[in-house]
Scaffold this motif. Structure first.
Motif, PDB file in Angstrom:
ATOM      1  N   ASP A  85      55.489  69.880  64.919  1.00  0.00           N
ATOM      2  CA  ASP A  85      54.669  69.659  63.830  1.00  0.00           C
ATOM      3  C   ASP A  85      55.368  69.421  62.398  1.00  0.00           C
ATOM      4  OD1 ASP A  85      52.928  69.581  61.571  1.00  0.00           O
ATOM      5  OD2 ASP A  85      51.251  70.715  62.478  1.00  0.00           O
ATOM      6  N   THR A  86      55.647  68.349  61.875  1.00  0.00           N
ATOM      7  CA  THR A  86      56.563  68.013  60.881  1.00  0.00           C
ATOM      8  C   THR A  86      56.083  68.649  59.464  1.00  0.00           C
ATOM      9  OG1 THR A  86      55.592  65.876  60.442  1.00  0.00           O
ATOM     10  CG2 THR A  86      57.699  65.990  61.853  1.00  0.00           C
ATOM     11  N   SER A  87      54.998  69.245  59.658  1.00  0.00           N
ATOM     12  CA  SER A  87      54.370  69.879  58.366  1.00  0.00           C
ATOM     13  C   SER A  87      54.824  71.426  58.357  1.00  0.00           C
ATOM     14  CB  SER A  87      53.034  69.888  58.147  1.00  0.00           C
ATOM     15  OG  SER A  87      52.327  70.747  59.253  1.00  0.00           O
ATOM     16  N   SER A  88      55.634  71.751  59.452  1.00  0.00           N
ATOM     17  CA  SER A  88      56.315  73.147  59.446  1.00  0.00           C
ATOM     18  C   SER A  88      57.172  73.457  58.403  1.00  0.00           C
ATOM     19  CB  SER A  88      56.674  73.650  60.874  1.00  0.00           C
ATOM     20  OG  SER A  88      55.620  73.434  61.907  1.00  0.00           O
ATOM     21  N   SER A  89      57.530  74.748  58.275  1.00  0.00           N
ATOM     22  CA  SER A  89      58.609  75.121  57.410  1.00  0.00           C
ATOM     23  C   SER A  89      59.957  75.427  57.781  1.00  0.00           C
ATOM     24  CB  SER A  89      57.830  76.236  56.449  1.00  0.00           C
ATOM     25  OG  SER A  89      59.091  76.876  55.616  1.00  0.00           O
ATOM     26  N   ALA A 106      61.500  65.350  59.944  1.00  0.00           N
ATOM     27  CA  ALA A 106      61.126  63.766  60.189  1.00  0.00           C
ATOM     28  C   ALA A 106      61.291  63.849  61.519  1.00  0.00           C
ATOM     29  CB  ALA A 106      62.076  62.989  59.237  1.00  0.00           C
ATOM     30  N   LYS A 107      60.649  62.963  62.260  1.00  0.00           N
ATOM     31  CA  LYS A 107      60.739  62.875  63.575  1.00  0.00           C
ATOM     32  C   LYS A 107      60.836  61.166  64.121  1.00  0.00           C
ATOM     33  CE  LYS A 107      55.600  62.612  64.158  1.00  0.00           C
ATOM     34  NZ  LYS A 107      54.472  63.349  64.974  1.00  0.00           N
ATOM     35  N   SER A 108      61.184  60.432  63.216  1.00  0.00           N
ATOM     36  CA  SER A 108      61.580  59.258  63.375  1.00  0.00           C
ATOM     37  C   SER A 108      62.908  58.738  62.531  1.00  0.00           C
ATOM     38  CB  SER A 108      60.395  58.212  63.407  1.00  0.00           C
ATOM     39  OG  SER A 108      59.957  58.108  62.134  1.00  0.00           O
ATOM     40  N   ILE A 109      63.281  57.476  62.620  1.00  0.00           N
ATOM     41  CA  ILE A 109      64.201  57.030  61.745  1.00  0.00           C
ATOM     42  C   ILE A 109      63.494  56.446  60.487  1.00  0.00           C
ATOM     43  CG2 ILE A 109      65.885  55.043  61.519  1.00  0.00           C
ATOM     44  CD1 ILE A 109      66.639  55.243  64.304  1.00  0.00           C
ATOM     45  N   ARG A 110      62.343  55.849  60.805  1.00  0.00           N
ATOM     46  CA  ARG A 110      61.397  55.533  59.674  1.00  0.00           C
ATOM     47  C   ARG A 110      61.014  56.567  58.745  1.00  0.00           C
ATOM     48  NH1 ARG A 110      56.030  54.645  58.946  1.00  0.00           N
ATOM     49  NH2 ARG A 110      55.450  55.558  61.038  1.00  0.00           N
ATOM     50  N   LYS A 111      60.604  57.824  59.338  1.00  0.00           N
ATOM     51  CA  LYS A 111      60.303  58.867  58.463  1.00  0.00           C
ATOM     52  C   LYS A 111      61.393  59.241  57.772  1.00  0.00           C
ATOM     53  CE  LYS A 111      55.864  59.118  59.385  1.00  0.00           C
ATOM     54  NZ  LYS A 111      54.838  58.989  58.229  1.00  0.00           N
ATOM     55  N   ILE A 112      62.694  59.415  58.389  1.00  0.00           N
ATOM     56  CA  ILE A 112      63.988  59.824  57.585  1.00  0.00           C
ATOM     57  C   ILE A 112      64.095  58.859  56.239  1.00  0.00           C
ATOM     58  CG2 ILE A 112      66.531  60.154  57.848  1.00  0.00           C
ATOM     59  CD1 ILE A 112      65.813  61.052  60.650  1.00  0.00           C
ATOM     60  N   GLY A 137      69.001  64.663  45.938  1.00  0.00           N
ATOM     61  CA  GLY A 137      68.723  65.875  46.241  1.00  0.00           C
ATOM     62  C   GLY A 137      67.799  66.051  47.558  1.00  0.00           C
ATOM     63  N   ALA A 138      67.655  64.813  48.444  1.00  0.00           N
ATOM     64  CA  ALA A 138      66.916  65.004  49.725  1.00  0.00           C
ATOM     65  C   ALA A 138      67.442  65.917  50.361  1.00  0.00           C
ATOM     66  CB  ALA A 138      66.798  63.650  50.143  1.00  0.00           C
ATOM     67  N   ARG A 139      66.728  66.737  51.233  1.00  0.00           N
ATOM     68  CA  ARG A 139      67.049  67.493  52.411  1.00  0.00           C
ATOM     69  C   ARG A 139      66.271  67.312  53.203  1.00  0.00           C
ATOM     70  NH1 ARG A 139      67.663  71.464  47.923  1.00  0.00           N
ATOM     71  NH2 ARG A 139      69.993  71.721  47.389  1.00  0.00           N
ATOM     72  N   ILE A 140      66.681  66.720  54.359  1.00  0.00           N
ATOM     73  CA  ILE A 140      65.829  66.032  55.424  1.00  0.00           C
ATOM     74  C   ILE A 140      66.456  66.911  56.646  1.00  0.00           C
ATOM     75  CG2 ILE A 140      65.099  64.064  56.776  1.00  0.00           C
ATOM     76  CD1 ILE A 140      65.667  62.736  54.106  1.00  0.00           C
ATOM     77  N   ALA A 141      65.663  67.171  57.687  1.00  0.00           N
ATOM     78  CA  ALA A 141      65.996  67.526  59.036  1.00  0.00           C
ATOM     79  C   ALA A 141      65.335  66.902  60.249  1.00  0.00           C
ATOM     80  CB  ALA A 141      65.653  69.302  59.135  1.00  0.00           C
ATOM     81  N   VAL A 142      66.157  66.559  61.223  1.00  0.00           N
ATOM     82  CA  VAL A 142      65.663  65.710  62.310  1.00  0.00           C
ATOM     83  C   VAL A 142      64.867  66.614  63.103  1.00  0.00           C
ATOM     84  CG1 VAL A 142      66.458  64.349  64.459  1.00  0.00           C
ATOM     85  CG2 VAL A 142      67.595  64.040  62.079  1.00  0.00           C
ATOM     86  N   ALA A 143      63.483  66.276  63.338  1.00  0.00           N
ATOM     87  CA  ALA A 143      62.536  67.554  64.065  1.00  0.00           C
ATOM     88  C   ALA A 143      62.954  67.481  65.625  1.00  0.00           C
ATOM     89  CB  ALA A 143      61.369  67.199  63.656  1.00  0.00           C
ATOM     90  N   GLY A 198      70.762  67.488  61.502  1.00  0.00           N
ATOM     91  CA  GLY A 198      70.307  67.147  62.727  1.00  0.00           C
ATOM     92  C   GLY A 198      69.776  68.209  63.685  1.00  0.00           C
ATOM     93  N   LEU A 199      70.001  69.507  63.517  1.00  0.00           N
ATOM     94  CA  LEU A 199      69.439  70.611  64.307  1.00  0.00           C
ATOM     95  C   LEU A 199      69.616  70.296  65.700  1.00  0.00           C
ATOM     96  CD1 LEU A 199      65.754  71.147  62.808  1.00  0.00           C
ATOM     97  CD2 LEU A 199      67.777  72.459  62.428  1.00  0.00           C
ATOM     98  N   GLY A 200      71.085  69.881  65.898  1.00  0.00           N
ATOM     99  CA  GLY A 200      71.546  69.626  67.371  1.00  0.00           C
ATOM    100  C   GLY A 200      70.802  68.682  68.221  1.00  0.00           C
ATOM    101  N   ASN A 201      69.705  67.876  67.294  1.00  0.00           N
ATOM    102  CA  ASN A 201      69.012  66.726  68.153  1.00  0.00           C
ATOM    103  C   ASN A 201      69.885  65.402  68.368  1.00  0.00           C
ATOM    104  OD1 ASN A 201      66.584  68.260  68.631  1.00  0.00           O
ATOM    105  ND2 ASN A 201      66.490  68.229  66.420  1.00  0.00           N
ATOM    106  N   THR A 202      69.246  64.594  69.067  1.00  0.00           N
ATOM    107  CA  THR A 202      70.104  63.212  69.371  1.00  0.00           C
ATOM    108  C   THR A 202      69.124  62.008  68.742  1.00  0.00           C
ATOM    109  OG1 THR A 202      71.172  64.275  70.967  1.00  0.00           O
ATOM    110  CG2 THR A 202      70.812  61.738  71.111  1.00  0.00           C
ATOM    111  N   ILE A 203      70.000  61.042  68.120  1.00  0.00           N
ATOM    112  CA  ILE A 203      69.278  59.732  67.934  1.00  0.00           C
ATOM    113  C   ILE A 203      69.852  58.608  68.929  1.00  0.00           C
ATOM    114  CG2 ILE A 203      68.929  57.917  66.310  1.00  0.00           C
ATOM    115  CD1 ILE A 203      68.701  60.006  63.966  1.00  0.00           C
ATOM    116  N   SER A 204      69.131  58.064  69.635  1.00  0.00           N
ATOM    117  CA  SER A 204      69.614  57.180  70.954  1.00  0.00           C
ATOM    118  C   SER A 204      69.348  55.632  70.641  1.00  0.00           C
ATOM    119  CB  SER A 204      69.038  57.778  72.280  1.00  0.00           C
ATOM    120  OG  SER A 204      69.468  59.127  72.302  1.00  0.00           O
ATOM    121  N   ASN A 205      70.092  55.140  71.165  1.00  0.00           N
ATOM    122  CA  ASN A 205      69.924  53.504  71.195  1.00  0.00           C
ATOM    123  C   ASN A 205      69.753  52.516  69.828  1.00  0.00           C
ATOM    124  OD1 ASN A 205      70.102  53.352  74.175  1.00  0.00           O
ATOM    125  ND2 ASN A 205      68.137  54.526  74.243  1.00  0.00           N
TER     126      ASN A 205
END
Length: 259
Positions: A125-129, A140-146, A156-162, A186-193
């Motif tokens: 849930d991207t509304s989580s803290s 954010a859970k997509s490139i578009r949302k980032i 001053g944006a601080r964004i995390a890949v969910a 990135g929280l250790g996550n991967t953006i592929s392709n």
């Protein structure tokens, strides 16, 4: 800063499938009673089902390791508060509307948090803290949302890949994230392709076109960019896999593919 992962031979709290040992958990606060302490993963999940939990290391057991997969579905917050460093060696999954706080160097110095092997943090849930060292991050859970968050927040944006993100068959004709002024965790996550194919003259090509820090603590970090393909055939373009142009810090990022 790259910090070596803690090992079982070092003084640490190990969160794993082993039986809880040398830990005192009272009122939702768990602290070590010896240099080598173990908090059972199921014991921790059980406590999170009924309330917030703080796992706090100290000057005796200075580090925290997550050695087995942890998941919880409640709305409660897990706080990992380390005297020195935190190593995520297996996934931490916030499967409900729960929250996570990561704190390092709470008493010590020179520590950091890092993601090792399959270790990553995933939010459903991207509304989580998410709070990291006292700073709030937008999930954010997509490139578009980032891209939307970077554009809306601006400096001053601080964004995390969910979670892990797949770009699918989308072919971008410019950088999907035009500009980021702040931090991307990135929280250790991967953006592929990620695929970019641009014949426009000039411009910056990459996942992020133009990156800059808003403060000395900002960075792009803890992210894997896999199977990226960036092609620029225009005049005067600047291209990279992660960024086209930038003057900010990049830490613990892996990129595979072609430019």
């Amino acid at each position: 800063m790259r910090v070596a992962a803690t090992t079982s031979a070092q003084a640490s709290i190990e969160i794993s499938s082993k039986p809880t040992h040398n830990m005192n958990c009272t009122g939702g606060v768990c602290t070590p009673t010896a240099k080598k302490a173990v908090l059972n993963i199921m014991d921790l999940a059980g406590m999170l089902a009924s309330g917030d939990v703080k796992v706090i290391s100290d000057g005796v057991a200075q580090d925290v390791e997550v050695d087995d997969t942890l998941s919880w579905t409640s709305a409660h917050r897990l706080t990992l508060d380390s005297y020195h460093s935190i190593a995520f060696k297996k996934p931490v999954v916030v499967a409900g509307t729960g929250a996570l706080t990561i704190t390092t160097n709470d008493g010590g110095s020179g520590g950091d948090f890092q993601f090792v092997d399959k270790g990553h943090v995933e939010f459903w849930d991207t509304s989580s803290s998410l709070i990291i060292n006292g700073l709030h991050y937008q999930l954010a859970k997509s490139i578009r949302k980032i891209a939307q968050a970077a554009r809306k927040i601006g400096a001053g944006a601080r964004i995390a890949v969910a979670k892990d993100i797949g770009a699918g068959r989308t072919v971008y004709t410019s950088a999907p994230i035009v500009e980021l002024i702040g931090a991307l965790e990135g929280l250790g996550n991967t953006i592929s392709n990620l695929t970019i194919n641009s014949n426009f003259d000039s411009g910056y090509l990459g996942l992020i076109g133009n990156y800059s820090q808003n403060s000395v603590t900002d960075s792009i970090r803890d992210l894997r960019l896999a199977k990226a393909k960036v092609t620029g055939t225009g005049f005067g373009q600047t291209a990279g896999g992660l960024i086209g142009r930038g003057d900010g810090a990049i830490l613990n990022v892996q990129v595979t593919g072609s430019v």
